[in-house]
Design a protein around this motif. Structure first.
Motif, PDB file in Angstrom:
ATOM      1  N   TYR A 193     -66.929  62.788  40.319  1.00 41.39           N
ATOM      2  CA  TYR A 193     -67.795  63.540  41.226  1.00 41.39           C
ATOM      3  C   TYR A 193     -67.812  62.860  42.593  1.00 41.39           C
ATOM      4  O   TYR A 193     -68.332  61.767  42.745  1.00 41.39           O
ATOM      5  CB  TYR A 193     -69.215  63.634  40.656  1.00 41.39           C
ATOM      6  CG  TYR A 193     -69.260  64.407  39.362  1.00 41.39           C
ATOM      7  CD1 TYR A 193     -69.383  65.795  39.366  1.00 41.39           C
ATOM      8  CD2 TYR A 193     -69.122  63.753  38.139  1.00 41.39           C
ATOM      9  CE1 TYR A 193     -69.387  66.516  38.172  1.00 41.39           C
ATOM     10  CE2 TYR A 193     -69.120  64.464  36.947  1.00 41.39           C
ATOM     11  CZ  TYR A 193     -69.261  65.842  36.974  1.00 41.39           C
ATOM     12  OH  TYR A 193     -69.258  66.551  35.796  1.00 41.39           O
ATOM     13  N   ASN A 194     -67.194  63.515  43.575  1.00 44.18           N
ATOM     14  CA  ASN A 194     -67.232  63.035  44.953  1.00 44.18           C
ATOM     15  C   ASN A 194     -68.576  63.440  45.540  1.00 44.18           C
ATOM     16  O   ASN A 194     -68.838  64.629  45.714  1.00 44.18           O
ATOM     17  CB  ASN A 194     -66.099  63.679  45.749  1.00 44.18           C
ATOM     18  CG  ASN A 194     -64.733  63.340  45.172  1.00 44.18           C
ATOM     19  OD1 ASN A 194     -64.212  62.264  45.376  1.00 44.18           O
ATOM     20  ND2 ASN A 194     -64.158  64.274  44.428  1.00 44.18           N
ATOM     21  N   PHE A 195     -69.442  62.464  45.837  1.00 43.83           N
ATOM     22  CA  PHE A 195     -70.818  62.843  46.166  1.00 43.83           C
ATOM     23  C   PHE A 195     -71.230  62.586  47.604  1.00 43.83           C
ATOM     24  O   PHE A 195     -72.213  63.158  48.072  1.00 43.83           O
ATOM     25  CB  PHE A 195     -71.803  62.177  45.203  1.00 43.83           C
ATOM     26  CG  PHE A 195     -71.810  60.666  45.225  1.00 43.83           C
ATOM     27  CD1 PHE A 195     -72.601  59.969  46.111  1.00 43.83           C
ATOM     28  CD2 PHE A 195     -71.044  59.960  44.312  1.00 43.83           C
ATOM     29  CE1 PHE A 195     -72.623  58.587  46.119  1.00 43.83           C
ATOM     30  CE2 PHE A 195     -71.054  58.567  44.310  1.00 43.83           C
ATOM     31  CZ  PHE A 195     -71.843  57.880  45.215  1.00 43.83           C
ATOM     32  N   CYS A 196     -70.522  61.758  48.340  1.00 38.87           N
ATOM     33  CA  CYS A 196     -70.870  61.613  49.760  1.00 38.87           C
ATOM     34  C   CYS A 196     -69.717  60.983  50.512  1.00 38.87           C
ATOM     35  O   CYS A 196     -68.789  60.410  49.922  1.00 38.87           O
ATOM     36  CB  CYS A 196     -72.161  60.814  49.965  1.00 38.87           C
ATOM     37  SG  CYS A 196     -72.045  59.050  49.654  1.00 38.87           S
ATOM     38  N   GLY A 197     -69.777  61.107  51.823  1.00 38.67           N
ATOM     39  CA  GLY A 197     -68.771  60.516  52.680  1.00 38.67           C
ATOM     40  C   GLY A 197     -69.413  59.858  53.885  1.00 38.67           C
ATOM     41  O   GLY A 197     -70.453  60.304  54.366  1.00 38.67           O
ATOM     42  N   LYS A 198     -68.784  58.798  54.341  1.00 39.30           N
ATOM     43  CA  LYS A 198     -69.232  58.119  55.558  1.00 39.30           C
ATOM     44  C   LYS A 198     -68.318  58.560  56.691  1.00 39.30           C
ATOM     45  O   LYS A 198     -67.095  58.355  56.640  1.00 39.30           O
ATOM     46  CB  LYS A 198     -69.155  56.601  55.375  1.00 39.30           C
ATOM     47  CG  LYS A 198     -69.443  55.818  56.655  1.00 39.30           C
ATOM     48  CD  LYS A 198     -68.998  54.366  56.525  1.00 39.30           C
ATOM     49  CE  LYS A 198     -69.083  53.651  57.858  1.00 39.30           C
ATOM     50  NZ  LYS A 198     -68.425  52.320  57.831  1.00 39.30           N
TER      51      LYS A 198
END
Length: 209
Positions: A193-198
């Motif tokens: 699960y890819n949940f956030c990005g910076k």
């Protein structure tokens, strides 16, 4: 790339249906997507706590205390690790992987020099695979026993806790992760699960399946 913007969301307690309703991988994934949209942290996890209290009849005080203790362990682990084994600037994605061992889940960190939202194979690249990658965190043993009793609830709370810990850590320690970088979690033998990005030192919720 599909970014989910923070709109007004229905209460998570309406989404978490209880063990009788949460009987499939699809329903688990739907609930995780709702959760990820909220960018949950230790300070804004109220919807999750309300759902657990009203639907699952859990001892919420003990669970909150467990999360508080375990976040401190998570924070201390990452601070020590990232001061000794810094993440190279070539790393563009971080995976907080989970697998089961005897009587507990094991959390670890790894990194990749490539990322693909449609292919989970990047998470096994291990381009960043530090010696101190394994975390010793109290919550994962408790959640393992819950998983044995209530399969989908245990899976959900293990992934949700990892997402909460990561978001909370990033609020104060975003500079420990170089450049623009994606964050994911999942079980080694399950989905990622890819949940956030910076992006430009700002965190954005991310759903990319």
């Amino acid at each position: 790339m599909v970014f989910i913007h923070l709109n007004s969301l229905s209460n998570l307690s309406e989404q978490l249906k209880g063990e009788q309703g949460m009987r499939s991988h699809e329903e688990l994934e739907e609930q995780l997507i709702v959760f990820i949209k909220q960018m949950p942290t230790m300070k804004n996890k109220a919807d999750l706590i309300e759902a657990l209290e009203s639907i699952y009849n859990m001892d919420i005080t003990n669970f909150q205390n467990l999360l508080e203790k375990s976040y401190k362990e998570f924070e201390d682990w990452l601070n020590t690790l990232l001061s000794k084994e810094k993440i190279p600037k070539e790393i563009v994605a971080i995976n907080f992987g989970i697998f089961d061992k005897k009587d507990s889940f094991q959390l670890y960190i790894s990194g990749s020099m490539e990322w693909d939202g449609y292919d989970d194979d990047w998470a096994s690249n291990n381009d960043y695979f530090p010696q101190g990658r394994y975390a010793e965190i109290t919550a994962y043993k408790t959640l393992y026993h819950l998983y044995e009793e209530q399969f989908y609830l245990g899976l959900f709370l293990t992934l949700a806790s990892t997402i909460i810990f990561t978001h909370t850590y990033l609020q104060s320690n975003i500079s420990n992760f170089p450049g623009n970088i994606f964050f994911a979690t999942g079980f080694d033998d399950g989905d990622l699960y890819n949940f956030c990005g910076k992006h430009d030192n700002t965190m954005v919720p991310l759903i990319y399946r």
